[in-house]
Design an enzyme around this catalytic site. Sequence first.
Site, PDB file in Angstrom:
ATOM      1  N   GLU A  80     -38.736  10.575  -6.736  1.00 21.84           N
ATOM      2  CA  GLU A  80     -38.805  12.048  -6.729  1.00 21.84           C
ATOM      3  C   GLU A  80     -39.032  12.682  -8.100  1.00 21.84           C
ATOM      4  O   GLU A  80     -38.375  13.654  -8.452  1.00 21.84           O
ATOM      5  CB  GLU A  80     -37.516  12.609  -6.111  1.00 21.84           C
TER       6      GLU A  80
ATOM      7  N   GLU B  88     -38.007   6.352   4.386  1.00 22.39           N
ATOM      8  CA  GLU B  88     -36.818   7.094   4.819  1.00 22.39           C
ATOM      9  C   GLU B  88     -37.120   7.951   6.040  1.00 22.39           C
ATOM     10  O   GLU B  88     -36.691   9.105   6.138  1.00 22.39           O
ATOM     11  CB  GLU B  88     -36.327   8.000   3.669  1.00 22.39           C
TER      12      GLU B  88
HETATM   13  O1  9MR Z   1     -28.637   9.649   2.710  1.00 17.00           O
HETATM   14  C1  9MR Z   1     -28.167  10.068   1.443  1.00 17.00           C
HETATM   15  C2  9MR Z   1     -26.974  11.003   1.615  1.00 17.00           C
HETATM   16  O2  9MR Z   1     -25.886  10.289   2.177  1.00 17.00           O
HETATM   17  C3  9MR Z   1     -26.591  11.601   0.284  1.00 17.00           C
HETATM   18  O3  9MR Z   1     -25.583  12.565   0.486  1.00 17.00           O
HETATM   19  C4  9MR Z   1     -27.799  12.229  -0.361  1.00 17.00           C
HETATM   20  C5  9MR Z   1     -27.454  12.810  -1.704  1.00 17.00           C
HETATM   21  O4  9MR Z   1     -28.584  13.015  -2.488  1.00 17.00           O
HETATM   22  O5  9MR Z   1     -28.814  11.249  -0.516  1.00 17.00           O
HETATM   23  C6  9MR Z   1     -29.269  10.809   0.720  1.00 17.00           C
HETATM   24  O6  9MR Z   1     -30.381   9.969   0.527  1.00 17.00           O
HETATM   25  C7  9MR Z   1     -31.527  10.587  -0.069  1.00 17.00           C
HETATM   26  C8  9MR Z   1     -32.340   9.499  -0.704  1.00 17.00           C
HETATM   27  O7  9MR Z   1     -31.579   8.800  -1.636  1.00 17.00           O
HETATM   28  C9  9MR Z   1     -33.570  10.065  -1.401  1.00 17.00           C
HETATM   29  N1  9MR Z   1     -34.348  10.855  -0.491  1.00 17.00           N
HETATM   30  C10 9MR Z   1     -33.627  11.888   0.202  1.00 17.00           C
HETATM   31  C11 9MR Z   1     -32.449  11.262   0.956  1.00 17.00           C
HETATM   32  C12 9MR Z   1     -31.797  12.303   1.808  1.00 17.00           C
HETATM   33  O8  9MR Z   1     -31.217  13.302   1.016  1.00 17.00           O
END
Ligand code: 9MR
Length: 650
Positions: free
Chosen positions: A347, A470
Amino acid sequence: MKNSKFTRYAAAVLAAAMTVSASPAVYAADGDSSASAGKVVYSFDFEDGDVSAFCNRGENDTTEISVSDEASVSGSKSLLASGRSKDWNGPAFRLDDKLEPYTEYYISAKIKGRYYTGATFSFQFTNSDGETKYSNLVQNLSGSDWMSVENVKVSFTDEMTGVYVYFEGGQDDLFIDDFTVTEAPAVEIEQDIPGLKDVFANDFKVGTAFTPSGLSSKPTTSLLEKHFSGSITAGNEMKPDSVLNQAACQAYFEETGDDTVPQISFSAAKPLLNYCRDKNIPVRIHTLVWHSQTPDWFFKEGYTNDDEWVSKEKMLKRMENYIKAYFEELVKLYPTVDFYACDVVNEAWTDQGTPRQPGEQGSGGSENSAWVQVFGDNSFIESAFTFARKYAPEGCKLYYNDYNEYMDGKLNAICEMAADFKSKGIIDGIGMQSHLDARQSLDSAFPSVDMYNKALDKYSELGLDIQITELDVTTPENPTEADFKVQADYYKGIWDSIYAHKDNISAVVIWGITDDGSWRAKKYPLLFDAEYKAKPAFYSIIDGHDIPDIRPTDPVPTDKPTDPVPTDESTSSSVEVSLLGDANCDGKVSIADSTAILQALGNPDKYGLSLQGTVNADCCDPGDGVLPSDALAIQKIDAKVIASLPDITA
Ligand code: 9MR
């Protein structure tokens, strides 16, 4: 069913996830109405005056537990937790000395403060490294009257000790009444549907994101093993904020005077990685360099929260040493795990295709980047890939990963960067996160299937690999059956587009298993519902595809049967050697094959080789079966003592 086309289309099953009633105020987390059907294993109304199952939280917790007749919901008595002198003080109820691991329970209780109180219902356990972890199950239990927590789901693994639920928050006296623990009815997952990973076994890996808490839920791991065991991504536990250890960084600095060697630990990820090792499930590493879930102190002098930002030169050293340590530690701890992919940078481009704003994490609406702060631009991305290429284990492919990867500005920036990195040999692929939104109709879905498809075309043209990293697709909140139908149709459009690009795509990872466990749970984005049932979206994406035999869930992935190494000719004669020595069938001969053979010989009940692996493994003197000498021959190859197999020197 073999080779039939799957055309079944199921109606949506929407379980009421939350139980809500008006009086007393009811709070539920992950609650489930089916809990009422379960067996009550503990029930306390405290009328007999016995509070011995409850305690304070040890050490300096001043809470005293007693029976009181000052307040009650049922009968005339309740438990009183008095003398609480800190917010974190109990009362607590221990689970692991009374309940079974890998079993789901629901806990319900009534709670009231002596005055107006704000409490939280929480969970704690100690992991195999002796670290105690905490999580909040129900927050905002605020009021002066009785409040209810209902059917809060809890479970634990046999690696967890000191497992407690407890009430905390404020220092008010707390009354507890009608505390019950119900064993959730055993849930069998649907066996009469094909495993998703098997339907697409010839096309790409199918995997999921997973967190250690899921390990204690049998239906969840059963779903994982049946449908998603092609790949696991740790939901959070391999991100910088889970891996970097501030106290250890500071201690190392103090001891050596060197503040460029970050200290790391995979303790948060260990339960998950142990599981992947034991089940032979390949792992996507997510993620090394990210503006989010990365502590600001990592970028500050002395690893402190509020000192100056370090120089770019120092940060480059920290970055290199971090990436080096990360890979080295993983390989040391998990020599047999297939870390086949890694999101090196996550990102880093905005939707407009510009670098992020400089700043601390969480500033600027969570969008700012400390990497940009220290480097002044996005040049840190190339450095990260250069270091990752230098230190990643063989076979670990390197990806740039992003969301909104179909927005023009971002897409162009990624393509331009990736083409440059490709020419330098430091990148292997693009990770398309694919957090999508079906909305009310295919016309309003975002992105449109066409837009997504065009992005896939563009990334394919790069000649790099693509992974869908994802994938999830939201519905509107409080979805109707019609919304689930739109979600299914949209999932199908997206999946068909992915399938059409399958020659360029090596993995498709869904971001979670059941809707209630998703980071976007209110918008039901996954393929299975909270009752572990396949949703219309599941059926839509396999619709029209050839499906293999439907078999009950294996306790281990299909390429690794539990049976001991089969060596007799009747089972192996029809299979030809694909690569002599490639016992784990990963397309290469390495020390991991030697380990796989020794494990299979030493503990055939736990480790096994696939039929193909067995045929390949018989490599020292083919025809004499799989023996320790085969493992030795591979070790000789690794040590360059011999140049090829079979081992004619043996
Ligand atoms: O699934 C993850 C969630 O449990 C966390 O709270 C969150 C915090 O940033 O991150 C989520 O995973 C993210 C991933 O690492 C990067 N892409 C977006 C995902 C969803 O937010």
